[in-house]
Design a protein around this motif. Structure first.
Motif, PDB file in Angstrom:
ATOM      1  N   ARG A   1       1.357  -1.841  -0.115  1.00 34.57           N
ATOM      2  CA  ARG A   1       0.170  -0.069  -0.024  1.00 34.57           C
ATOM      3  C   ARG A   1       1.173   1.117  -0.205  1.00 34.57           C
ATOM      4  O   ARG A   1       0.172   2.122  -0.535  1.00 34.57           O
ATOM      5  CB  ARG A   1      -0.876  -0.130   1.507  1.00 34.57           C
ATOM      6  CG  ARG A   1      -1.946  -1.245   1.236  1.00 34.57           C
ATOM      7  CD  ARG A   1      -3.403  -1.090   2.474  1.00 34.57           C
ATOM      8  NE  ARG A   1      -2.215  -0.758   3.481  1.00 34.57           N
ATOM      9  CZ  ARG A   1      -2.626  -2.421   4.603  1.00 34.57           C
ATOM     10  NH1 ARG A   1      -3.161  -3.408   3.800  1.00 34.57           N
ATOM     11  NH2 ARG A   1      -2.002  -1.918   5.572  1.00 34.57           N
ATOM     12  N   LYS A   2       2.266   1.178   0.655  1.00 40.92           N
ATOM     13  CA  LYS A   2       3.195   2.326   0.774  1.00 40.92           C
ATOM     14  C   LYS A   2       3.578   2.704  -0.213  1.00 40.92           C
ATOM     15  O   LYS A   2       3.486   3.903  -1.402  1.00 40.92           O
ATOM     16  CB  LYS A   2       4.412   1.766   2.110  1.00 40.92           C
ATOM     17  CG  LYS A   2       5.165   3.182   1.701  1.00 40.92           C
ATOM     18  CD  LYS A   2       5.314   4.412   2.847  1.00 40.92           C
ATOM     19  CE  LYS A   2       5.496   5.225   2.619  1.00 40.92           C
ATOM     20  NZ  LYS A   2       5.512   7.000   3.167  1.00 40.92           N
ATOM     21  N   LEU A   3       3.830   1.196  -1.332  1.00 38.86           N
ATOM     22  CA  LEU A   3       4.416   1.577  -3.206  1.00 38.86           C
ATOM     23  C   LEU A   3       2.998   2.235  -3.886  1.00 38.86           C
ATOM     24  O   LEU A   3       3.355   3.465  -3.933  1.00 38.86           O
ATOM     25  CB  LEU A   3       4.505   0.627  -3.482  1.00 38.86           C
ATOM     26  CG  LEU A   3       5.944  -0.175  -3.160  1.00 38.86           C
ATOM     27  CD1 LEU A   3       5.875  -2.142  -3.502  1.00 38.86           C
ATOM     28  CD2 LEU A   3       7.441   0.439  -2.533  1.00 38.86           C
ATOM     29  N   THR A   4       1.970   1.819  -3.892  1.00 41.45           N
ATOM     30  CA  THR A   4       0.655   2.716  -4.305  1.00 41.45           C
ATOM     31  C   THR A   4       0.128   4.348  -3.667  1.00 41.45           C
ATOM     32  O   THR A   4       0.263   5.133  -4.620  1.00 41.45           O
ATOM     33  CB  THR A   4      -0.311   2.319  -4.135  1.00 41.45           C
ATOM     34  OG1 THR A   4      -0.493   0.382  -4.612  1.00 41.45           O
ATOM     35  CG2 THR A   4      -1.378   2.469  -4.556  1.00 41.45           C
ATOM     36  N   ALA A   5       1.017   4.338  -2.116  1.00 39.67           N
ATOM     37  CA  ALA A   5       0.032   5.916  -1.784  1.00 39.67           C
ATOM     38  C   ALA A   5       1.189   6.643  -2.516  1.00 39.67           C
ATOM     39  O   ALA A   5       1.742   7.166  -2.624  1.00 39.67           O
ATOM     40  CB  ALA A   5       0.568   5.753  -0.292  1.00 39.67           C
ATOM     41  N   LEU A   6       2.964   5.844  -2.757  1.00 39.95           N
ATOM     42  CA  LEU A   6       3.843   6.748  -3.082  1.00 39.95           C
ATOM     43  C   LEU A   6       3.752   7.716  -4.497  1.00 39.95           C
ATOM     44  O   LEU A   6       4.561   7.766  -5.387  1.00 39.95           O
ATOM     45  CB  LEU A   6       5.197   6.152  -2.616  1.00 39.95           C
ATOM     46  CG  LEU A   6       5.530   6.431  -1.124  1.00 39.95           C
ATOM     47  CD1 LEU A   6       7.236   5.266  -1.038  1.00 39.95           C
ATOM     48  CD2 LEU A   6       6.243   7.448  -0.994  1.00 39.95           C
TER      49      LEU A   6
END
Length: 365
Positions: A178-183
């Motif tokens: 999810r962090k990769l998507t948010a970035l």
């Protein structure tokens, strides 16, 4: 026997074998990308020595049905070794799956004839490799010893890989995704006509990510760059490799090279900008997510993390698979086999002593 055996020692003849080699490669299920003509011929151009090439070919008429890509070395003992060297994670021969044991016999007898004064040393043979059939049929002295450790995962989608983990660890991985998507990290498969540029960028990022730390020095050398650029373009076009770029906005922040074959896929090399870690992006998760997508598309059974026992690989609960080293001799070359086995034992003993020394703090200040 209806098959004919041919020994090729000429560099230009090696280049001309590409179409026949590619067809044989496609009929050998055990083959890995490191046995493709594009990889081996390019490796030879970067690392080979004139006069050392030994390609043993078996044909049925004009059709190539078996091949052993070898070279002769003189040290530490006269030996025939697979092409591909230390930068290749697997070594093997090629055998047409549609042929019977006559083709295996022809290649085995051809190898015995070529190795009159030299040991045959098949390094890094993956369990189930075609070279095992040569080993089983060999009539002279032979020995099988363990080689490098590889770690393997099932070739399943990323959500299934995550589901194999303990609950708490799986939650952390999902949070990292999810962090990769948010970035806003986006990935894109590189088109064949752009592969050369992407690979040079990969190596630039690889150098940058390891700056100030211990790195595999060969990856920084011109000959390795030449080999990679020369080999991977044709492999991408034939479906034996895929290059992926990862972007943040307009900037390419990582490039990954994954190699593909009928049975497995393996992430071979990547480069990542330090900016990703500064953003708290988990690069290992990002790369495995992309690699899992490639394996799912091809119906392969194994996602290989290739050689190495690095701690981060064990986070995914992989299966350890040990490559084999198959040593074949004739009676007159049996002393070479004995000498090599003594060398193997000495090196293992030395590594064990170093490991124990370090555990006792021997590498401290």
């Amino acid at each position: 026997m209806k098959y004919t055996v041919e020994l090729v020692t000429d560099d230009s003849a090696f280049a001309e074998l590409a179409p026949d080699w590619h067809q044989l490669y496609g009929r050998c299920a055990a083959a890995t990308p490191f046995q493709s003509h594009a990889w081996l011929h390019s490796w030879w151009l970067s690392y080979g020595s004139r006069g050392r090439l030994r390609l043993l070919l078996v044909r049925d008429g004009r059709e190539l049905v078996a091949a052993a890509p070898l070279m002769r070395v003189r040290r530490p003992v006269p030996t025939l070794v697979p092409l591909g060297g230390a930068i290749s994670d697997y070594g093997d021969v090629l055998l047409d799956d549609e042929r019977g044991e006559e083709a295996v016999t022809a290649l085995t007898e051809g190898l015995a004839s070529v190795a009159r004064t030299a040991l045959i040393d098949f390094r890094e043979v993956r369990p189930g490799g075609a070279a095992e059939r040569i080993y089983d049929r060999w009539h002279g002295p032979r020995r099988r010893v363990s080689d490098s450790l590889c770690l393997e995962l099932p070739a399943v989608p990323m959500d299934e890989l995550v589901a194999r983990l303990p609950s708490a660890k799986a939650q952390r991985v999902r949070a990292k995704l999810r962090k990769l998507t948010a970035l806003g990290v986006e990935r894109q498969v590189v088109r064949p006509e752009e592969v050369d540029t992407a690979l040079r960028r990969l190596l630039e990022l690889h150098r940058l990510q390891w700056q100030g730390r211990k790195v595999t020095s060969e990856h920084l050398r011109t000959r390795f760059c030449d080999h990679l650029v020369r080999s991977v373009g044709p492999m991408v076009r034939s479906g034996d490799a895929v290059v992926t770029e990862f972007r943040l906005g307009e900037d390419v922040v990582a490039v990954d090279l994954t190699l593909l074959s009928r049975r497995l896929a393996g992430g071979y090399l990547y480069g990542a900008h330090p900016r990703l870690r500064e953003c708290k992006a988990d690069v290992a998760v990002m790369l495995l997510d992309a690699c899992a997508e490639h394996t799912r598309a091809g119906g392969r059974g194994t996602l290989s993390l290739l050689r190495g026992n690095e701690p981060y690989k064990h986070h995914w609960r992989p299966e350890p698979v040990v490559n084999q080293r198959l040593l074949l001799a004739r009676r007159r070359t049996a002393p070479l086999l004995s000498a090599t086995l003594c060398d193997v034992a000495a090196r293992r003993r030395g590594k064990e002593l170093v490991r124990r020394w370090r555990e006792r703090g021997g590498d401290g200040p």
